[in-house]
Design an enzyme around this catalytic site. Sequence first.
Site, short mmCIF file in Angstrom:
data_model
loop_
_atom_site.label_atom_id
_atom_site.label_comp_id
_atom_site.label_asym_id
_atom_site.label_seq_id
_atom_site.Cartn_x
_atom_site.Cartn_y
_atom_site.Cartn_z
N ARG A 24 13.99 36.58 -38.78
CA ARG A 24 13.33 35.53 -38.01
C ARG A 24 13.10 36.09 -36.61
O ARG A 24 14.04 36.45 -35.90
CB ARG A 24 14.20 34.27 -37.96
N ASN A 73 10.73 26.53 -32.28
CA ASN A 73 12.19 26.52 -32.29
C ASN A 73 12.74 25.24 -31.68
O ASN A 73 12.33 24.83 -30.59
CB ASN A 73 12.71 27.72 -31.49
N GLU A 74 13.66 24.59 -32.40
CA GLU A 74 14.38 23.41 -31.90
C GLU A 74 13.48 22.54 -31.03
O GLU A 74 13.71 22.35 -29.82
CB GLU A 74 15.62 23.88 -31.12
N HIS A 129 19.74 24.10 -37.90
CA HIS A 129 20.54 25.07 -37.16
C HIS A 129 21.97 24.54 -37.11
O HIS A 129 22.20 23.41 -36.68
CB HIS A 129 19.99 25.28 -35.76
N TYR A 137 25.63 24.79 -35.72
CA TYR A 137 26.62 25.24 -34.74
C TYR A 137 27.75 24.22 -34.73
O TYR A 137 28.28 23.86 -35.79
CB TYR A 137 25.96 25.45 -33.38
N GLU A 152 19.38 29.05 -38.35
CA GLU A 152 20.28 29.68 -37.39
C GLU A 152 21.69 29.18 -37.67
O GLU A 152 21.89 28.02 -38.04
CB GLU A 152 19.96 29.30 -35.94
N TRP A 209 22.37 34.01 -36.37
CA TRP A 209 21.99 34.27 -34.97
C TRP A 209 23.07 35.16 -34.36
O TRP A 209 24.24 34.80 -34.41
CB TRP A 209 21.89 32.96 -34.19
#
Length: 435
Positions: free
Chosen positions: A82, A159-160, A226, A228, A255, A284
Amino acid sequence: MNRTRVFSAATMLALAATITSVPVAAHAADRSGGFRVVDGRLVDATGKDFVLRGVNHAHTWYTGRTDRSLADIKALGANSVRVVLSTGTRWTKNDTADVAKVVAQCKANRLVCVLEAHDTTGYGEQGDAASLSEAVDYWLEVAGALEGQEKYVIVNLGNEPHGNAGHTAWTQDTKDAIGRLRAAGFDHTLMADAPNWGQDWSGTMRENAPAVFASDPDRNTVFSIHMYGVYDTAAEVEDYLGSFVDRGLPIVVGEFGYDHSDGNPDEDAIMSTARSLDLGYMGWSWSGNGGGVEYLDLATGFDATRLTAWGERLFKGPDGIRETSHEAGVYRRGCSVAYRLDDWGTGFNADVTIRNTGAQPVKGWKLDFGLPGGRTVNSAWNAAVTQDGGQIRATSRSWTEDIPVGGAVSFGVNVTGAGAVPASFDLDGVSCAKS
C-alpha cells in the site's frame, strides 16, 4: 473503552453499532479484466481469490527509497504494498509520471499496488486535510498512469477520510467519490477507508457498507478498516471482521500495528482472524515513521537485514506474511515443455521447446532438468547450458530471452550417452507441464 479519542498512526507519522443485515448481491465487474469483487471476495484477473498480504510504504515522503523498498518487501514474502501518495494539498504532489513509476516498480517486483491518497487523513478535524472530492480530483488528474493497470492496481480513495467530527458524512461522500470515478471510466477495484481515523468506532462504515457497495455500478468496492487501539481484544477484532463476512461484504485490514499511543492492538488476533476468515491485511509500515511512532517501523533505517521485533513478527511469525502470502495470479508463470529426441544409441540430440502458458510475458529464463548418470552435454544452441552431475541448466540467449504469452522458444543440446527423457522441468523455479 473510551471511543471518542483521535486515532491515526498515519497522521502521527506525517504530522509529528448497529449492523445492517440486508443481504447484498455481489456482481463481478469484468469490463477491465482486472481485480473485481465476486460474492464478497476479492478476485484477481485470473479469476482466483486474492488475499492481500503486504505492508504500507510512505512513498510520498521517501520517494528515493521506493525502488529498493519494494524489492525488499517482495523478498520478504509480501504479495502487495500500500503506497502513500500525496494529492498536493498537504504534501508535495506525486504527479502522473511519479505514479506511473511507482506502478512500474510494483509490477517489476510482482507486487499488487494499493495506491492511496493520504491528504484526506482526518478530514473535518485537520484543517488542511483534503476532502474525498478533492482526492477524486487527484485520481482524475493522474488517470493516465492508471489506465490499463486494473490487473495490478487497486485505488484506495483516500486515507482515513474523516476524523471523529463530521464522520456521519462518510457515507454520502464515499458514494459520491465512487460515482465520479466510475462515471470517468475508472474500472479499477476501489478501496474505501473507514471514518474515525480509519477505526470506525462509531460503526458508520459497518452500518452503511451495504448501501455504499450497492451504489457502485460495478459492485467492485472493497472496505478497509485500520486496527489500532480500538481493537485491543480478540472479541472486537472477530466481531468487526465477521460482521462483513457474514453479510457477503469485502473487507481488508488496510493498516494495523502491534502497539499505539491510543492503546495496544491485539496484532495476534488481527492476523489469526484474517487468516481464519481468509481476509487481507497490510501492516503499518515499512520504515521512516516519526512523530513518536517510530516503533511502528518494520525495518530499521529502510534496511531489510535489520527487521525490528514488529517486522520479525509480521513477516516471519505465526499467521504472518511469509507463512500465508500467495502471489497474484497475474504474476504467476505457467509453462509447458516439449522434449524431442534424435537418438543414435551412443549419443543424441534433444530439441526442447518452452511454451509460455502463464499470464505474463517472460523476459530472460532458466530451465532446469535432470538426466541420468553417464550423460554429458557436449554443446547447445539457442541457450547457454551448464551441467552439475545429472542436473542441467539452460539459460536464455539474448535472441531467445523473450517468450510472449502463448508464445514459445526452442533450444537444443547434443549429449553423449543413450537417449534419455527428463522426469520434470522447472522454469525459473516453476514446474512445467510436459507436452
